[in-house]
Scaffold this motif. Sequence first.
Motif, PDB file in Angstrom:
ATOM      1  N   UNK A 108     -58.204 -70.317 -18.870  1.00  0.00           N
ATOM      2  CA  UNK A 108     -57.065 -71.021 -18.687  1.00  0.00           C
ATOM      3  C   UNK A 108     -56.086 -71.062 -19.464  1.00  0.00           C
ATOM      4  N   UNK A 160     -53.937 -67.375 -11.327  1.00  0.00           N
ATOM      5  CA  UNK A 160     -53.653 -68.311 -10.705  1.00  0.00           C
ATOM      6  C   UNK A 160     -53.758 -67.967  -8.931  1.00  0.00           C
ATOM      7  N   UNK A 165     -60.089 -68.744 -12.739  1.00  0.00           N
ATOM      8  CA  UNK A 165     -61.353 -68.550 -13.811  1.00  0.00           C
ATOM      9  C   UNK A 165     -61.822 -69.789 -14.044  1.00  0.00           C
ATOM     10  N   UNK A 166     -61.138 -70.969 -13.885  1.00  0.00           N
ATOM     11  CA  UNK A 166     -61.883 -72.420 -14.250  1.00  0.00           C
ATOM     12  C   UNK A 166     -62.464 -73.062 -13.071  1.00  0.00           C
ATOM     13  N   UNK A 167     -62.248 -72.691 -11.995  1.00  0.00           N
ATOM     14  CA  UNK A 167     -62.907 -73.133 -10.842  1.00  0.00           C
ATOM     15  C   UNK A 167     -64.376 -72.384 -10.294  1.00  0.00           C
ATOM     16  N   UNK A 194     -53.256 -79.785 -12.931  1.00  0.00           N
ATOM     17  CA  UNK A 194     -53.572 -80.012 -11.668  1.00  0.00           C
ATOM     18  C   UNK A 194     -55.043 -79.976 -11.388  1.00  0.00           C
ATOM     19  N   UNK A 248     -52.616 -76.266  -4.091  1.00  0.00           N
ATOM     20  CA  UNK A 248     -52.253 -76.604  -5.486  1.00  0.00           C
ATOM     21  C   UNK A 248     -52.519 -75.334  -6.332  1.00  0.00           C
ATOM     22  N   UNK A 249     -51.685 -75.006  -7.367  1.00  0.00           N
ATOM     23  CA  UNK A 249     -51.886 -73.791  -8.148  1.00  0.00           C
ATOM     24  C   UNK A 249     -52.894 -74.316  -9.055  1.00  0.00           C
ATOM     25  N   UNK A 250     -54.116 -73.262  -9.441  1.00  0.00           N
ATOM     26  CA  UNK A 250     -54.898 -73.569 -10.399  1.00  0.00           C
ATOM     27  C   UNK A 250     -55.532 -72.195 -11.072  1.00  0.00           C
ATOM     28  N   UNK A 251     -56.035 -72.207 -11.973  1.00  0.00           N
ATOM     29  CA  UNK A 251     -56.631 -71.156 -12.613  1.00  0.00           C
ATOM     30  C   UNK A 251     -57.929 -70.858 -11.823  1.00  0.00           C
ATOM     31  N   UNK A 281     -55.504 -73.593  -4.506  1.00  0.00           N
ATOM     32  CA  UNK A 281     -56.539 -74.280  -3.812  1.00  0.00           C
ATOM     33  C   UNK A 281     -56.322 -75.473  -3.328  1.00  0.00           C
ATOM     34  N   UNK A 306     -51.121 -75.582 -14.150  1.00  0.00           N
ATOM     35  CA  UNK A 306     -52.434 -75.280 -13.685  1.00  0.00           C
ATOM     36  C   UNK A 306     -53.627 -76.210 -14.003  1.00  0.00           C
ATOM     37  N   UNK A 307     -53.512 -76.546 -15.205  1.00  0.00           N
ATOM     38  CA  UNK A 307     -54.618 -77.170 -16.033  1.00  0.00           C
ATOM     39  C   UNK A 307     -54.578 -78.730 -15.421  1.00  0.00           C
ATOM     40  N   UNK A 330     -65.901 -74.492 -17.758  1.00  0.00           N
ATOM     41  CA  UNK A 330     -66.001 -73.167 -17.332  1.00  0.00           C
ATOM     42  C   UNK A 330     -65.734 -72.233 -18.316  1.00  0.00           C
ATOM     43  N   UNK A 375     -47.479 -68.961  -8.709  1.00  0.00           N
ATOM     44  CA  UNK A 375     -46.852 -70.223  -9.383  1.00  0.00           C
ATOM     45  C   UNK A 375     -45.392 -70.418  -8.887  1.00  0.00           C
ATOM     46  N   UNK A 381     -52.945 -67.737 -16.777  1.00  0.00           N
ATOM     47  CA  UNK A 381     -52.348 -68.011 -15.580  1.00  0.00           C
ATOM     48  C   UNK A 381     -52.412 -66.675 -14.889  1.00  0.00           C
TER      49      UNK A 381
END
Lengths: 201, 296
Positions: A43, A49, A60-62, B100, A55-58, A52, B97-98, B32, A153, A46
């Motif tokens: 995280x 990115x 790798x963390x989902x 969110x 909404x912008x998200x990383x 989802x 991003x975090x 994660x 982004x 970025x």
Amino acid sequence: MRVNFTVNGRPQEADDVWEGESLLYVLRERLGLPGSKNACEQGECGSCTVRLDGVPVCSCLVAAGQVEGRDVVTVEGLAEFARQRAERDRCETASRGDRTAAPGTSLDEARAWQARGSDSQAGEGGELAPIQQAFIDAGAVQCGFCTPGLLVAADEMLEHHPNPTDADIREALSGNLCRCTGYEKIMDAVRLAAARQGEAV
Amino acid sequence: MDFLRPASWEEALAAKAEHPTAVPIAGGTDVMVEINFDHRRPEYLLDLNRVGDLYEWEVGQDSVRLGASVPYSRIMESLRAELPGLALASHTVASPQIRNRGGVGGNLGTASPAGDAHPALLAAGAEVEAESVRGSRRIPIDAFYTGVKRNALAPDELIRAVHVKKADGPQQYSKVGTRNAMVIAVCAFGLALHPETRTVRTGIGSAAPTPVRARTAEEFLEAALEEDGFWDNGKIITPSVAKQFADLCAAACNPIDDVRGTARYRRHAVGVMARRTLTWTWESYRGARRASKGAA
Ligand code: FES
Ligand code: FES
């Protein structure tokens, strides 16, 4: 486990997904979409990115299992996503037009996607999102590793902030690291895209 | 590993009761990382993304009931007036991003002393709504942090919401780090003035094994403000009071040396932040007083 979700407007199915796997891994290794980059897996950078449910998200963390039934847009689908958004905006300003063709980008198209901007090196063509074209025109791409994440982004910011200040741009891109450009050309690119977006209206 | 996907809060509680070792995952911004780096291989992941209630908040008479998974970006956008300290703290969390994805529930669940929300929750005053199939209870925030990355939750409990007191006066939040974005706090400080009760509350992050309040400093400042009638006359706080407050806040720390900073630096920085946030909040208290007088 199996995960069903929408990628770039089309339903997709990923099989044999390990329960602890990230969305980033599923996109790159199972669906063959390596546009989203893996640079840190924590995280910080970025470069992975995606959007989802808008909404912008990383990615790798989902966790892969968390995207079941949800909607993901990756850099490979960004050009089409931007085109449809522009069309929708036009339809809304004019009367409501019919929507033609199947929406989204198929996996094969996404896998085969190549930057074809109007640049002497990249050749002619019009298949870029405005933000992608602006990155080329402003010389905002060096090694390119950070570029996909920045594009996703920046494109999202311009969707909500048509006239961003420099502070808005910096804030929106504060989760995207670039180790090559020093960010100035990236700032130029986003300003350029914003200015062009303004002219187009 | 098993991936549990409860579709409702009741299902989530039942799953946690059946598998107390299950690791809840919402924004995934802590969990994660641990899985990606092979630091943790939980037997069960309990996905809370489909539990819609966790993403809602309600503004009540005295407090806000904030769902555990309401992302920081929503707190910044929508609760700035009611929870100014927490909104400021939310803005210092990592990156867009975090923000969110992450929410206060994750900060509380992880209970890292460096979690950005803690000082703001301690300063505002809050209660954690924890629930299991056995029932629901409210844990005062002061009693929630029990050790380094430990909290008062029972193995079968999940965090449903946090009840945070609505601001009745100015609140501030300050964080020290090497840059503005993507930074784990070297240390952090939250301050809330509560003019209605004529009290002040503090919260210190990353400068002790758990997030803590500087109680002696709070008591000192309350007494000093009372004694000289500051709440009523709205005078500028005397430098000696501010200094004493800052020193007592620094003394409330019990920091360690680590890669992010030395114990000495942390203590010093907490004192500086205490003095600054006191000046900022007191200035805005005075400003608000003047404005309401002008209007009257
Ligand atoms: S790879 Fe996801 S943030 Fe760096
Ligand atoms: S262009 Fe190389 S990291 Fe940004």
